[in-house]
Design a protein around this motif. Structure first.
Motif, short mmCIF file in Angstrom:
data_model
loop_
_atom_site.label_atom_id
_atom_site.label_comp_id
_atom_site.label_asym_id
_atom_site.label_seq_id
_atom_site.Cartn_x
_atom_site.Cartn_y
_atom_site.Cartn_z
N THR A 166 0.86 -1.19 0.00
CA THR A 166 0.00 0.00 0.00
C THR A 166 0.89 1.24 0.00
O THR A 166 1.74 1.40 0.86
CB THR A 166 -0.91 0.02 1.23
N SER A 167 0.70 2.10 -0.95
CA SER A 167 1.52 3.30 -1.06
C SER A 167 0.92 4.47 -0.28
O SER A 167 1.61 5.21 0.41
CB SER A 167 1.69 3.70 -2.51
N VAL A 168 -0.38 4.61 -0.42
CA VAL A 168 -1.08 5.77 0.16
C VAL A 168 -2.41 5.31 0.74
O VAL A 168 -3.10 4.47 0.14
CB VAL A 168 -1.32 6.85 -0.92
N ARG A 175 1.27 9.14 2.86
CA ARG A 175 2.11 8.15 2.19
C ARG A 175 2.81 7.31 3.24
O ARG A 175 3.42 7.84 4.18
CB ARG A 175 3.13 8.86 1.30
N SER A 217 5.46 5.35 3.11
CA SER A 217 6.91 5.25 3.11
C SER A 217 7.59 6.35 3.91
O SER A 217 8.61 6.12 4.56
CB SER A 217 7.43 5.26 1.67
N SER A 249 -4.35 2.76 -1.72
CA SER A 249 -3.84 2.62 -3.08
C SER A 249 -2.59 1.76 -3.12
O SER A 249 -1.71 1.90 -2.24
CB SER A 249 -3.52 4.00 -3.66
N HIS A 250 -2.51 0.91 -4.13
CA HIS A 250 -1.29 0.17 -4.43
C HIS A 250 -0.60 0.77 -5.65
O HIS A 250 0.31 0.17 -6.20
CB HIS A 250 -1.61 -1.31 -4.66
N LEU A 251 -1.04 1.94 -6.05
CA LEU A 251 -0.46 2.63 -7.17
C LEU A 251 0.53 3.67 -6.68
O LEU A 251 0.45 4.12 -5.54
CB LEU A 251 -1.56 3.32 -7.99
N TRP A 252 1.44 4.06 -7.55
CA TRP A 252 2.41 5.08 -7.20
C TRP A 252 2.16 6.32 -8.05
O TRP A 252 1.56 6.24 -9.11
CB TRP A 252 3.84 4.56 -7.41
N GLY A 253 2.62 7.45 -7.55
CA GLY A 253 2.40 8.70 -8.27
C GLY A 253 1.46 9.60 -7.51
O GLY A 253 1.27 9.46 -6.30
N HIS A 293 -1.90 11.16 -6.16
CA HIS A 293 -3.20 10.64 -5.76
C HIS A 293 -4.13 11.82 -5.50
O HIS A 293 -3.97 12.53 -4.51
CB HIS A 293 -3.08 9.78 -4.51
N ASP A 352 -7.34 6.89 -8.51
CA ASP A 352 -5.97 6.69 -8.02
C ASP A 352 -5.93 5.71 -6.85
O ASP A 352 -4.84 5.41 -6.36
CB ASP A 352 -5.36 8.02 -7.59
#
Length: 124
Positions: A31-33, A52, A54, A99-103, A105, A110
């Motif tokens: 999970t990114s976000v 986020r 990370s 989200s499991h997407l990056w970039g 949001h 997203d």
């Protein structure tokens, strides 16, 4: 799959505070976000804030800056949304999203996973 369980909604008077929580389970690794959206009466769903995982970088919508604070608890895979100085226009169903997407949001697309929503009602 990621399951999201929101809690903490309710009724509060204008000027009051409320804290929402979102507990994640399942395939949380990756999970990114995680963030919060809301849909007010007669309105479209809008992004309120996200964080986020990370590095803890946060984003807030202009309408809540200075009043809402989003935070995360890594050990519990939980995100909190502290809401202060609540206004009647904050009345909405609040949805947790992950989200499991990056970039960037900013919109619903997203985010991959959604909770069921929790009602927040701010009375005047």
């Amino acid at each position: 799959q990621v399951q999201l369980l929101e809690s903490g909604g309710g009724v509060v008077q204008a000027g009051g505070s409320l804290t929402l929580s979102c507990a994640a389970s399942g395939r949380t690794f990756g999970t990114s976000v995680t963030g919060w959206f809301r849909r007010g009466p007669g309105k479209e769903r809008e992004l309120v804030a996200h964080i986020r995982w990370s590095d803890g970088i946060t984003y807030y919508a202009d309408s809540v800056k200075g009043r809402f604070t989003i935070s995360k608890d890594d050990a519990k895979n939980t995100v909190h949304l502290q809401m202060h100085t609540l206004k009647t226009e904050d009345t909405a169903v609040y949805y947790c999203a992950a989200s499991h997407l990056w970039g960037i949001h900013r919109i619903e697309a997203d985010f991959n996973y959604w909770g069921q929503g929790t009602q927040v009602t701010v009375s005047s």
